[in-house]
Design a protein around this motif. Structure first.
Motif, mmCIF file in Angstrom:
data_model
loop_
_atom_site.group_PDB
_atom_site.id
_atom_site.type_symbol
_atom_site.label_atom_id
_atom_site.label_comp_id
_atom_site.label_asym_id
_atom_site.label_seq_id
_atom_site.Cartn_x
_atom_site.Cartn_y
_atom_site.Cartn_z
ATOM 1 N N PHE A 120 0.831 -1.207 0.000
ATOM 2 C CA PHE A 120 0.000 0.000 0.000
ATOM 3 C C PHE A 120 0.865 1.257 0.000
ATOM 4 C CE2 PHE A 120 -3.293 -2.801 2.191
ATOM 5 C CZ PHE A 120 -4.082 -2.921 1.054
ATOM 6 N N ALA A 121 1.951 1.240 0.768
ATOM 7 C CA ALA A 121 2.826 2.417 0.820
ATOM 8 C C ALA A 121 3.421 2.715 -0.552
ATOM 9 C CB ALA A 121 3.934 2.196 1.848
ATOM 10 N N ALA A 122 3.812 1.671 -1.280
ATOM 11 C CA ALA A 122 4.368 1.878 -2.617
ATOM 12 C C ALA A 122 3.293 2.362 -3.584
ATOM 13 C CB ALA A 122 4.993 0.582 -3.125
ATOM 14 N N HIS A 123 2.102 1.801 -3.463
ATOM 15 C CA HIS A 123 1.025 2.193 -4.378
ATOM 16 C C HIS A 123 0.645 3.659 -4.191
ATOM 17 C CE1 HIS A 123 -2.679 1.788 -6.746
ATOM 18 N NE2 HIS A 123 -3.252 2.514 -5.796
ATOM 19 N N PHE A 124 0.500 4.076 -2.948
ATOM 20 C CA PHE A 124 0.046 5.442 -2.671
ATOM 21 C C PHE A 124 1.192 6.438 -2.533
ATOM 22 C CE2 PHE A 124 -3.644 3.030 -0.886
ATOM 23 C CZ PHE A 124 -4.632 3.577 -1.696
ATOM 24 N N GLU A 125 2.434 5.928 -2.506
ATOM 25 C CA GLU A 125 3.585 6.785 -2.213
ATOM 26 C C GLU A 125 3.342 7.543 -0.911
ATOM 27 O OE1 GLU A 125 4.170 9.225 -5.650
ATOM 28 O OE2 GLU A 125 5.067 7.595 -6.808
ATOM 29 N N HIS A 126 2.884 6.774 0.064
ATOM 30 C CA HIS A 126 2.499 7.349 1.354
ATOM 31 C C HIS A 126 2.717 6.283 2.419
ATOM 32 C CE1 HIS A 126 0.125 9.537 4.351
ATOM 33 N NE2 HIS A 126 -0.533 8.412 4.584
#
Length: 593
Positions: free
Chosen positions: A189-195
């Motif tokens: 999820f962090a990679a997908h959202f850059e968050h």
């Protein structure tokens, strides 16, 4: 009434309507709740939302349903808003005790995002791998049911990939332990959202529960540091004549370095620290049923075993060789594979079938899901030997380490079946005593009483060889006694209660989530590991005591002929041991005790 929220970019201005509130106070609380929810979202998620959405608070949703999203409209349970408003002033809006309203809002906003052009997470093959909808070998495009229901934060996540995404995005944004408990999903999820939301301090290592430990060894809980794992091997137990073992058994061997040793080839010498990941059927009855094995009635679970036990089980008991072939994995891939194995260990409770979901299929899925690079390789197989061939063709495994078996044994890539050693010892005895048999199997097929006269004729060297053979005969008799006991207990209530009690304890070590109380999810963290250490040690002690009681009572349940042969074989082993000690003393050798 409209709620206007301005972000850094003018294009990201949202005008959302809030309806269904009964008073200005409720309306204000609803606005603050929605604002708090939207503030939590990553920028790409916020920008994907419809600019004119509607949040409707309802008191007529079905029982247990907190919300529903369709089109640009979100419906939420009005009771959640009341609880949100009634929270004490000293409790923050994000406190787990009262954040149900915030979680429900984020959950439904997640559905809107997932359905948007920017979303599509629930259709992403990698997300499906991590979530537990695993690929089906040879059935392109089809996936298994999700069997990762142990230690779930909310079992509603198993209803569909869309619900899985929504539930997990709640925890991704609201739970600071999510990155510790479900680290692979957090990174996804962090990679997908850059968050990357803040993550609490994680307990060190990957928690694994050993299925077997030595008596008195303490807790079976092992927090394995991935940095100590030098390599991963494909471990193949060679086949034998038994129908269920004809194509071998596929496992993964973790080459774990001894504490203090830097990872490197010398770690292969640290056999006492090596571990084996082995998918097996948990047989919850006194006798295995081929029909249940074919129809998937047995649970499929990931066992974590000491390498020494696996070597003894296959080479010493089943007389099958073990091939240990290194896999070409990078350091980060080894760590990812261990992380996935830990997730499977704590969350998975599948169904084992001899043909469709056996050890080869389960091992393939672990490699496929744990190492994304391998997902592109055509590794799907339904037999352990076929999986090895595919690993070789893909350049992942190199069986050249077995070209020189002598060297392979010295370097720990091959563990020969004990039958070869037994035959060598038999040749010593045959030449010394002029035994009429030519093969060790013929010697072991003799009754204990037929072998006994030869034992008293042995010299020192021959006595040592015969001692090993009598120990092999005793192990064989113990296996035959176990099979006879299974057949007898399957049709007799005598002893079934004791066996059932032991099987229940055995099941805890193949399904470790059962050792923890409800409430946690994913990989256990510090407080849970403390509880596991205590509970694991207690259950291991209970299991050992139950085994000892069962072993003491089981002899009385054996058929008379089988019991007599077992006792006479034990007497033979004692007789040849005594003769060996006597011969040592006679030659002024080291006195054996």
């Amino acid at each position: 009434m409209l709620l206007l929220l301005g972000w850094t970019a003018p294009s990201a201005v949202l005008a959302w309507e809030v309806t269904g509130t009964a008073s200005p106070a409720q309306h204000g609380a609803a606005r603050r709740l929605l604002e708090r929810s939207l503030e939590r979202l990553p920028r790409t998620w916020r920008e994907s939302l419809p600019p004119d959405g509607v949040v409707e608070w309802r008191d007529d949703l079905p029982r247990g349903v907190h919300g529903h999203a369709r089109g640009r409209r979100i419906r939420l349970d009005a009771a959640l808003l009341e609880d949100w408003m009634a929270r004490p002033a000293e409790i923050g809006a994000d406190d787990p005790a009262v954040r149900a309203a915030l979680a429900a809002a984020i959950h439904e906003l997640a559905h809107l995002y997932d359905r948007s052009p920017a979303g599509g997470l629930s259709r992403d093959p990698r997300l499906l791998d991590l979530a537990g909808w695993q690929v089906r070998p040879f059935r392109a495009g089809l996936r298994t049911r999700n069997a990762f229901g142990e230690r779930s934060p909310d079992r509603y996540e198993l209803a569909s990939p869309a619900e899985f995404v929504a539930v997990n995005l709640e925890y991704f944004l609201l739970d600071p332990e999510y990155g510790c408990r479900r680290p692979a999903l957090y990174r996804y999820f962090a990679a997908h959202f850059e968050h990357a939301p803040p993550v609490a301090g994680c307990a060190p290592g990957m928690p694994l529960l050993l299925a077997e430990i030595e008596a008195g060894a303490g807790s079976p809980l092992l927090p394995l540091d991935p940095a100590r794992v030098h390599a991963v091997d494909y471990l193949l137990a060679e086949g034998n004549a038994r129908v269920m073992s004809r194509w071998g058994h596929g496992m993964l061997r973790l080459v774990v370095c001894a504490p203090g040793r830097a990872p490197g080839p010398d770690c292969r010498l640290d056999l006492q620290h090596h571990l084996v990941l082995s998918f097996r059927a948990f047989v919850d009855d006194v006798q295995i049923s081929s029909w249940r094995g074919l129809t998937g009635s047995y649970p499929s679970r990931l066992y974590v075993l000491p390498l020494g036990q696996v070597i003894d089980e296959y080479t010493g008991v089943e007389l099958r060789g073990l091939q240990s072939i290194p896999l070409a994995l990078r350091r980060d891939e080894v760590a990812a594979l261990l992380e996935r194995a830990a997730q499977v260990h704590w969350s998975y409770d599948g169904r084992y079938t001899f043909l469709g979901n056996n050890c080869a299929v389960e091992t393939f899925k672990l490699l496929h899901d744990g190492v994304p690079r391998l997902a592109a390789a055509r590794l799907a197989s339904i037999t352990p030997t076929a999986l090895l061939r595919r690993l070789e063709r893909a350049g992942i495994a190199d069986s050249a380490v077995l070209d020189d078996l002598g060297r392979a044994q010295r370097e720990g890539h091959y563990f020969a079946p004990a039958s070869a050693r037994y035959q060598a010892m038999f040749e010593v005895a045959r030449q010394s005593l002029a035994l009429p048999q030519t093969r060790v199997e013929q010697w072991l097929d003799l009754s204990a009483s037929a072998r006994r006269p030869w034992l008293g004729e042995a010299d020192l060297r021959t006595a040592a060889a015969l001692l090993l053979l009598e120990q092999a005969a005793l192990r064989r008799q113990e296996l035959l006694a176990r099979d006879a006991l299974k057949r007898r207990l399957s049709g007799n209530d005598t002893g079934r209660g004791e066996v059932a009690g032991l099987l229940q304890l055995e099941g805890l070590f193949s399904r470790p989530a059962q050792l923890l109380p409800d409430g946690g999810y994913g990989l256990p963290q510090r407080a849970e590991r403390d509880e596991l250490a205590r509970a694991g040690a207690d259950r291991a002690r209970d299991r050992q005591q139950q085994r000892e009681r069962l072993h003491a009572a089981a002899r009385d349940w054996l058929p008379p002929q089988r019991r007599t042969e077992l006792e006479e074989t034990e007497a033979n082993a004692e007789l040849i041991s005594a003769r060996l000690r006597e011969l040592h003393r006679a030659q002024d050798g080291l006195q054996l005790r």
